[in-house]
Design a protein around this motif. Structure first.
Motif, PDB file in Angstrom:
ATOM      1  N   VAL A   1      42.781  44.577  50.095  1.00  0.00           N
ATOM      2  CA  VAL A   1      41.611  42.879  49.408  1.00  0.00           C
ATOM      3  C   VAL A   1      40.920  42.810  50.163  1.00  0.00           C
ATOM      4  CG1 VAL A   1      43.547  42.237  47.826  1.00  0.00           C
ATOM      5  CG2 VAL A   1      43.591  41.300  50.356  1.00  0.00           C
ATOM      6  N   TYR A   2      39.687  43.001  50.018  1.00  0.00           N
ATOM      7  CA  TYR A   2      38.465  42.653  50.283  1.00  0.00           C
ATOM      8  C   TYR A   2      38.230  41.434  49.536  1.00  0.00           C
ATOM      9  CZ  TYR A   2      33.630  42.757  51.035  1.00  0.00           C
ATOM     10  OH  TYR A   2      31.973  42.122  51.702  1.00  0.00           O
ATOM     11  N   THR A   3      37.642  40.460  50.191  1.00  0.00           N
ATOM     12  CA  THR A   3      36.903  38.993  49.705  1.00  0.00           C
ATOM     13  C   THR A   3      35.461  39.847  49.568  1.00  0.00           C
ATOM     14  OG1 THR A   3      38.491  38.461  50.408  1.00  0.00           O
ATOM     15  CG2 THR A   3      36.706  36.761  50.115  1.00  0.00           C
TER      16      THR A   3
ATOM     17  N   GLY B   1      33.155  35.535  46.923  1.00  0.00           N
ATOM     18  CA  GLY B   1      34.432  34.978  46.761  1.00  0.00           C
ATOM     19  C   GLY B   1      35.402  35.830  46.040  1.00  0.00           C
ATOM     20  N   ASP B   2      34.905  36.597  45.493  1.00  0.00           N
ATOM     21  CA  ASP B   2      35.587  37.544  44.614  1.00  0.00           C
ATOM     22  C   ASP B   2      36.192  38.711  44.953  1.00  0.00           C
ATOM     23  OD1 ASP B   2      34.688  36.483  42.097  1.00  0.00           O
ATOM     24  OD2 ASP B   2      33.149  38.453  42.336  1.00  0.00           O
ATOM     25  N   ILE B   3      37.915  38.606  45.061  1.00  0.00           N
ATOM     26  CA  ILE B   3      38.852  40.015  45.695  1.00  0.00           C
ATOM     27  C   ILE B   3      38.122  41.649  44.744  1.00  0.00           C
ATOM     28  CG2 ILE B   3      41.137  40.325  46.255  1.00  0.00           C
ATOM     29  CD1 ILE B   3      41.304  37.497  46.047  1.00  0.00           C
TER      30      ILE B   3
ATOM     31  N   TYR C   1      30.676  42.235  41.645  1.00  0.00           N
ATOM     32  CA  TYR C   1      31.340  41.062  42.220  1.00  0.00           C
ATOM     33  C   TYR C   1      30.281  40.374  43.715  1.00  0.00           C
ATOM     34  CZ  TYR C   1      34.966  44.131  41.569  1.00  0.00           C
ATOM     35  OH  TYR C   1      36.067  45.313  40.808  1.00  0.00           O
TER      36      TYR C   1
ATOM     37  N   GLU D   1      31.869  38.838  50.711  1.00  0.00           N
ATOM     38  CA  GLU D   1      31.086  37.302  51.780  1.00  0.00           C
ATOM     39  C   GLU D   1      29.779  37.537  51.358  1.00  0.00           C
ATOM     40  OE1 GLU D   1      32.072  37.180  55.866  1.00  0.00           O
ATOM     41  OE2 GLU D   1      33.972  38.180  55.348  1.00  0.00           O
TER      42      GLU D   1
ATOM     43  N   GLU E   1      40.596  44.702  44.935  1.00  0.00           N
ATOM     44  CA  GLU E   1      41.232  45.661  45.506  1.00  0.00           C
ATOM     45  C   GLU E   1      40.846  47.053  45.733  1.00  0.00           C
ATOM     46  OE1 GLU E   1      45.210  44.925  43.185  1.00  0.00           O
ATOM     47  OE2 GLU E   1      45.660  43.755  43.821  1.00  0.00           O
TER      48      GLU E   1
END
Length: 158
Positions: free
Chosen positions: A131-133, A85-87, A82, A135, A89
């Motif tokens: 959800v984790y974005t 900016g990717d999310i 990832y 960074e 789940e």
């Protein structure tokens, strides 16, 4: 309510003995008899306990059991690489249905800083989805939660 229990909960309080329960309205609360213009206070004395609690039938008693606390049985997400900016789940699975009150968060180990996954959905089910974005600067060869206490209710949300 157990015999001899006295509650100071507002706006109503109550006191129960072996033979009766009495509900008391606080100064800011009134319970009045229904009428076109309500003005007669209601009698708040409850009838004597039947011995079968709030159930109307001794064959269908109401049980309250707080000994079985839901436990987490697993935490997982999709494998992959990832970028910022990717999310991602993340699913937290429980051994029984849970209901979400407040805003739970999941703290993640993402290198030298802590990542936070926000609750997304799942109340009234066995799976809570977070959800984790990703960074900038968050790096981990194996995304994981911080420790056994990483799932918590955000104190700023209440």
């Amino acid at each position: 309510v157990e015999k001899g229990f006295f509650s100071l909960e507002k706006p109503l309080k109550h006191h129960c003995t072996l033979s009766f329960c009495q509900i008391y309205a606080s100064q800011s609360t009134q319970v009045l008899r229904a009428a076109l213009i309500p003005s007669i206070p209601a009698d708040l004395t409850l009838p004597p306990s039947t011995g079968i609690g709030l159930s109307r039938d001794e064959n269908n008693l109401i049980f309250v059991d707080t000994s079985n606390i839901p436990s987490v049985t697993g935490v997982h997400s999709n494998n992959g690489t990832y970028a910022p900016g990717d999310i991602v789940e993340i699913t937290v699975r429980f051994d029984e249905v849970v209901v979400v009150l407040g805003v739970p968060i999941l703290s993640l180990e993402v290198g030298e800083s802590i990542g936070v996954a926000q609750y997304a959905r799942g109340s009234n089910s066995t799976d809570l989805v977070f959800v984790y974005t990703v960074e900038e600067g968050h790096n981990s060869l194996c995304l994981d939660y911080m420790d056994n206490f990483s799932l918590e209710i955000s104190v700023n949300s209440q």
